[in-house]
Write a protein that holds these residues in place. Structure first.
Motif, PDB file in Angstrom:
ATOM      1  N   ALA A 207       0.832  -1.078  -0.043  1.00  0.00           N
ATOM      2  CA  ALA A 207       0.223   0.035  -0.009  1.00  0.00           C
ATOM      3  C   ALA A 207       0.873   1.293   0.140  1.00  0.00           C
ATOM      4  N   PHE A 208       0.452   2.387  -0.576  1.00  0.00           N
ATOM      5  CA  PHE A 208       1.230   3.380  -0.486  1.00  0.00           C
ATOM      6  C   PHE A 208       0.831   4.594   0.422  1.00  0.00           C
ATOM      7  N   ASN A 209      -0.552   4.358   0.942  1.00  0.00           N
ATOM      8  CA  ASN A 209      -0.849   5.279   2.035  1.00  0.00           C
ATOM      9  C   ASN A 209      -0.877   6.861   1.497  1.00  0.00           C
ATOM     10  N   PRO A 210      -1.560   7.284   0.377  1.00  0.00           N
ATOM     11  CA  PRO A 210      -1.432   8.457   0.015  1.00  0.00           C
ATOM     12  C   PRO A 210      -1.764   9.598   0.967  1.00  0.00           C
ATOM     13  N   THR A 211      -2.742   9.516   1.802  1.00  0.00           N
ATOM     14  CA  THR A 211      -3.150  10.476   2.685  1.00  0.00           C
ATOM     15  C   THR A 211      -2.521  10.327   4.178  1.00  0.00           C
ATOM     16  N   GLY A 212      -1.595   9.375   4.350  1.00  0.00           N
ATOM     17  CA  GLY A 212      -0.919   9.191   5.517  1.00  0.00           C
ATOM     18  C   GLY A 212       0.243  10.358   5.693  1.00  0.00           C
ATOM     19  N   ASN A 213       0.191  10.901   6.912  1.00  0.00           N
ATOM     20  CA  ASN A 213       1.373  11.899   7.422  1.00  0.00           C
ATOM     21  C   ASN A 213       2.748  11.437   6.926  1.00  0.00           C
ATOM     22  N   VAL A 214       3.520  12.135   6.658  1.00  0.00           N
ATOM     23  CA  VAL A 214       4.921  11.909   6.325  1.00  0.00           C
ATOM     24  C   VAL A 214       5.640  12.078   7.886  1.00  0.00           C
ATOM     25  N   ASN A 215       6.685  11.224   8.167  1.00  0.00           N
ATOM     26  CA  ASN A 215       7.456  10.948   9.475  1.00  0.00           C
ATOM     27  C   ASN A 215       9.108  11.634   8.966  1.00  0.00           C
ATOM     28  N   ARG A 216       9.746  11.651  10.070  1.00  0.00           N
ATOM     29  CA  ARG A 216      11.069  12.108   9.880  1.00  0.00           C
ATOM     30  C   ARG A 216      11.814  10.923   9.274  1.00  0.00           C
ATOM     31  N   ALA A 217      11.745   9.746   9.737  1.00  0.00           N
ATOM     32  CA  ALA A 217      12.080   8.709   8.915  1.00  0.00           C
ATOM     33  C   ALA A 217      12.272   8.606   7.465  1.00  0.00           C
TER      34      ALA A 217
END
Length: 232
Positions: A207-217
């Protein structure tokens, strides 16, 4: 520090570095992983990379141990800062202080953090982050599909300056993901571009999870991927 040295570090040293908890920079400074990053973590080599070239900040709580906060969601201005630092590390073409005339007219200009004005100005000036409805939303989280668009624009800028080679996305790469229908139409080409150029990838559930937020990693990994995609 030239970007050729950055690229050389990533291509020849990242594999070896992933086997240890410390690495030596070119000046023999020991690069230790922060307390909250384990050597076996998938993002550990990328964290070392951004630490060595000062592309992202590391926190130092009162107990003295450094922390990276790999799972912490990043804001738009933090992403702009990482892109700005990467650009300046890549080439002296980006050494000049950017004009703030563009962002100063945005409705939320005063909401930009004190340390992020130049980064936001750089990204605005180069079409990487231009905001919407006269707002930059500097403190807002950035989704994965928005981040894909930022990375595509960044790599386009680098390619235009002869600093990187890129592969155009054809839009088809997104359909390999189980949640491809969740990717908004405006983001399809950007996500496809990032997949084609190995800047981003899906999770272990395909899954790409397009609406998930980006984290520092994820930001650290993207920056190291940019180095790998840079023109030799």
């Amino acid at each position: 520090m030239t970007f050729k040295k950055v690229l050389s570090f990533f291509l020849t040293g990242a594999t070896a570095l992933s086997m240890t908890t410390a690495a030596f920079a070119s000046d023999d400074t020991v690069i230790m992983l922060p307390a909250d990053v384990a050597s076996q973590d998938w993002y550990a080599p990328a964290v070392r990379y951004v630490m060595e070239y000062d592309l992202m900040d590391v926190g130092h709580p009162e107990n003295g141990a450094s922390v990276f906060e790999p799972s912490r969601t990043v804001s738009r201005q933090e992403v702009a800062d990482a892109i700005y630092r990467a650009a300046r590390c890549l080439s002296t073409k980006f050494a000049a202080e950017p004009s703030q005339s563009g962002i100063s007219g945005m409705a939320d200009y005063a909401e930009i953090g004190q340390d992020y004005y130049n980064a936001m100005a750089f990204c605005y000036e180069n079409g990487i982050m231009t905001g919407s409805d006269k707002k930059l939303n500097p403190g807002a989280a950035i989704t994965r599909q928005e981040f894909a668009a930022v990375l595509q624009r960044t790599m386009k800028l680098f390619a235009e300056n002869g600093l990187a080679e890129i592969v155009p996305g054809d839009g088809m790469a997104v359909y390999e993901f189980s949640d491809s229908r969740s990717i908004q139409n405006w983001a399809i080409s950007s996500v496809s571009f990032c997949i084609k150029n190995h800047l981003m990838q899906g999770d272990n559930r395909n899954a790409f999870n397009p609406t998930g937020n980006v984290n520092r990693a994820q930001v650290a990994k993207a920056l190291s991927n940019i180095a790998a995609a840079a023109k030799k």
